[in-house]
Design an enzyme around this catalytic site. Structure first.
Site, mmCIF file in Angstrom:
data_model
loop_
_atom_site.group_PDB
_atom_site.id
_atom_site.type_symbol
_atom_site.label_atom_id
_atom_site.label_comp_id
_atom_site.label_asym_id
_atom_site.label_seq_id
_atom_site.Cartn_x
_atom_site.Cartn_y
_atom_site.Cartn_z
ATOM 1 N N HIS A 1 -1.052 -11.360 1.642
ATOM 2 C CA HIS A 1 0.022 -10.920 2.535
ATOM 3 C C HIS A 1 0.175 -11.806 3.765
ATOM 4 O O HIS A 1 1.084 -11.601 4.568
ATOM 5 C CB HIS A 1 -0.149 -9.437 2.905
ATOM 6 N N ASP B 1 -4.502 -8.875 -3.177
ATOM 7 C CA ASP B 1 -4.211 -9.453 -1.858
ATOM 8 C C ASP B 1 -5.100 -10.681 -1.620
ATOM 9 O O ASP B 1 -6.037 -10.638 -0.820
ATOM 10 C CB ASP B 1 -4.451 -8.379 -0.785
ATOM 11 N N SER C 1 -6.791 -9.976 9.053
ATOM 12 C CA SER C 1 -6.507 -10.113 7.624
ATOM 13 C C SER C 1 -6.817 -11.502 7.109
ATOM 14 O O SER C 1 -6.596 -12.496 7.808
ATOM 15 C CB SER C 1 -5.032 -9.855 7.365
HETATM 16 N N1 ARG Z 1 -3.336 -5.952 7.437
HETATM 17 C C1 ARG Z 1 -4.057 -6.290 8.591
HETATM 18 C C2 ARG Z 1 -3.757 -7.723 9.014
HETATM 19 O O1 ARG Z 1 -2.749 -8.236 8.583
HETATM 20 C C3 ARG Z 1 -5.523 -5.990 8.457
HETATM 21 C C4 ARG Z 1 -5.745 -4.551 8.564
HETATM 22 C C5 ARG Z 1 -7.123 -4.170 8.376
HETATM 23 N N2 ARG Z 1 -7.214 -2.801 8.694
HETATM 24 C C6 ARG Z 1 -8.333 -2.125 8.739
HETATM 25 N N3 ARG Z 1 -8.317 -0.861 9.109
HETATM 26 N N4 ARG Z 1 -9.467 -2.683 8.440
HETATM 27 O O2 ARG Z 1 -4.373 -8.299 9.870
#
Ligand code: ARG
Length: 620
Positions: free
Chosen positions: A424, A472, A570
């Site tokens: 992503h 992902d 992420s």
């Molecule tokens: N999707 C998030 C990002 O783009 C990461 C989220 C991780 N969330 C979590 N509760 N560990 O950085």
């Protein structure tokens, strides 16, 4: 008319009263500040009013201790002795096909020797600090003066005098002050005239026990420190100067002595109010400050501190509650420094290479820089140089533009020219670069390396739904410059790919520059934290994520919340120590908010994608 008057009166009352109350509130706040400045004068009051020291009405009401028993219950632990599941120096013995047994040293108990006796319950030490010792009853009370042993509930001001070195105790109602003879200082006149530190204070063995804000240091073997997931005795490389005392030390390569303090229910640290020795150091072995004329503080000769703490660790959150991940467009962090050329210091040692040309392969993987120390708590853990040498900052800018690149995600170096990140994080409209070997995002650092991304290969079955993100993962092929991509150095190394699944409950490490409890925009320092692998069964339970998880994901963290990755992390690493080698076990992927109870972080399970990784690396 009368009714109207009454109404008017009531109306005014409603208007005026809150304003008046507000004013008083403001006064109170102001007084508090004054109190802080005059700590000496009001310690007794401070202690009595501090809810932390409130003697417990029900000694079984131990809500102060983060309860971690349930974590182990929820993690269907099974597995063998490698990696070692036993904590606190327990000795692992393999039992049957999939079992193990930990032989626990006293006083630890539990399947993994994770349970320390709950000797320090709320109120055990009344108005004092409960410190852990290695002999029965495994604790001792260090009373806050003027409260007296054994339970720190009674007050005796100046009788006996707590002042050392001939200091005179002066009563001030229930408080006291020590008037010290010339040269002596400290609340108890316990700090001698020559008490000072040299260089970075690593060899400091003096007796200052106050921070520069005037807070009293916690004992290094304080139950409070251990209950917050930090064991100074096993965490720091140079724990020699630590002991069952509360003197400032520098066991972790900081710039000067420091100590832990308590702020409400939070553990914090602070530099100490301590002088640097006047003469520049002549020898490398610092002479000890001459504190010999001083009698040691009472009860520093108490039993040895415990060798290690109860686990699993409850580390501070490196994240803050957040709305559901907007996985397609992670929040950008403030723009970072412009790209820097590769330092051309050391050239990588070529491996008995497979298909890659020489200079394009790293000599090893999974070996961080030998740690000098671990970080300490301060609203998150600052990663030390070389502790996460595979951590990359993935930075983007619109393709074709000359704008500054900005951090968007983490990524993980798996070889000189290859990195992994979350699917992503890839947006084909952007051009990308990675920065390796950097700790601070917006400050150029001499040893960091910026490498362009030649090609991003997201998983062909990448899919995002309202409740989860599938497959992902993406490979980043880095662009070689003069035949090299990333150059292996002390701060830049590759993580190894995992060979097999690891047991639930394994302690692993996450890192990133993502959002923290203090800043939605992320941290400019690279932070790291320890998390536990959570079993697929418990993470797929109704209370957690239900049936949305597939085999390409796993959960890690703490079901009770508190420690987690977050937006901006992420694509970054979750690495686990596999017999001394760090393997990239997961990539930060998604989660419902951050650090919330029953909503741990979800990570891309690298072991599930090994053949995808290999095939795609060979194909390009
Ligand atoms: N999707 C998030 C990002 O783009 C990461 C989220 C991780 N969330 C979590 N509760 N560990 O950085």
């Amino acid at each position: 008319m009368r009714a109207k008057l009454i109404l008017l009166f009531l109306f005014l009352l409603v208007l005026i009263l809150p304003a008046q109350l507000k004013k008083e509130d403001g006064h109170k706040k102001h007084d508090r500040g004054a109190e802080k400045r005059n700590k000496k004068q009001s310690r007794h009051k401070d202690i009595v009013e501090d809810p932390f020291f409130k003697p417990a009405e029900d000694p079984n009401d131990d809500d102060d201790e983060p309860n971690t028993d349930w974590i182990l219950k929820l993690q269907d632990l099974d597995g063998r002795c490698s990696p070692d599941p036993c904590l606190n120096n327990g000795v692992c013995e393999e039992r049957g096909k999939r079992g193990f047994k930990c032989d626990c040293p006293k006083p630890f108990k539990g399947r993994r020797c994770e349970k320390a006796p709950k000797v320090c319950k709320k109120g055990t030490c009344g108005r004092g600090e409960c410190v852990l010792t290695s002999t029965a009853p495994f604790y001792e009370c260090k009373c806050k003066e003027p409260f007296q042993p054994p339970r720190c509930l009674t007050v005796a001001t100046c009788n006996p005098s707590p002042c050392k070195n001939g200091g005179t105790c002066i009563k001030d109602n229930l408080d006291f002050d020590c008037t010290c003879p010339t040269g002596f200082s400290g609340r108890f006149c316990h700090v001698g005239p020559d008490d000072c530190y040299r260089d970075d204070g690593e060899s400091y063995r003096g007796m200052v026990s106050e921070t520069d804000d005037g807070d009293e240091c916690l004992y290094w073997n304080s139950h409070f420190i251990l209950s917050r997931g930090t064991n100074p005795f096993s965490s720091y490389e140079d724990a020699e100067g630590l002991g069952p005392h509360n003197f400032c030390r520098n066991p972790d390569g900081d710039t000067m002595p420091w100590c832990f303090v308590r702020r409400g229910r939070k553990l914090r640290w602070s530099h100490c109010s301590i002088q640097k020795c006047p003469l520049p150091s002549t020898s490398s072995t610092n002479p000890l400050p001459s504190t010999s004329s001083q009698k040691p503080l009472p009860s520093t000769s108490s039993p040895k501190p415990l060798p290690s703490t109860s686990s699993p660790k409850t580390l501070p959150s490196i994240s803050s509650p957040k709305p559901l991940p907007s996985t397609s467009s992670p929040k950008p962090l403030p723009s970072t420094s412009s790209p820097k050329p590769l330092p051309s210091t050391s050239s990588p040692k070529p491996l008995p290479s497979t298909s890659s040309p020489p200079g394009m392969k790293f000599s090893s993987c999974g070996k961080p820089q030998p740690k000098r120390a671990i970080s300490r708590i301060y609203g998150g853990l600052k990663a030390l140089p070389g502790a996460q040498p595979w951590q990359l900052s993935l930075q983007v800018r619109p393709a074709g533009s000359t704008r500054a690149y900005r951090h968007i995600c983490g990524a993980v170096l798996i070889d000189s020219c290859w990195a992994l990140t979350a699917g992503h994080c890839i947006d084909k409209k952007n051009s990308m670069q990675v920065v390796a070997g950097g700790l601070t995002l917006n400050t150029p650092e001499p040893l960091e390396q910026t490498v362009s991304v030649e090609e991003a290969i997201p998983h062909e079955n990448y899919r995002e739904t309202k409740s989860a993100v599938y497959n992902d993962i993406a490979l980043l092929k880095l662009k070689a410059k003069d035949g090299v991509c990333a150059v292996e150095s002390q701060l830049v190394k590759a993580a190894c790919l995992p060979l097999a699944p690891l047991p639930d409950g394994t302690e692993c490490s996450i890192s990133g520059w993502g959002s923290t409890e203090d800043s939605d925009y992320g941290s400019s320092n690279l932070l790291d934290a320890d998390v536990l692998l959570i079993s697929q069964t418990s993470c797929s339970s109704e209370a957690v994520y239900g049936s949305v998880l597939d085999q390409g994901m796993f959960c890690a963290g703490y079901l009770q919340g508190g420690v987690d990755s977050c937006q901006g992390d992420s694509g970054g690493p979750l690495t686990c120590n596999w017999n001394g080698t760090h393997v990239i076990y997961g990539l930060v992927s998604w989660g419902d908010s951050c650090a919330q109870q029953n909503k741990p972080g979800v990570y891309t399970r690298i072991s599930h994608y090994l053949s995808w990784i290999k095939t795609n690396m060979q194909a390009s």
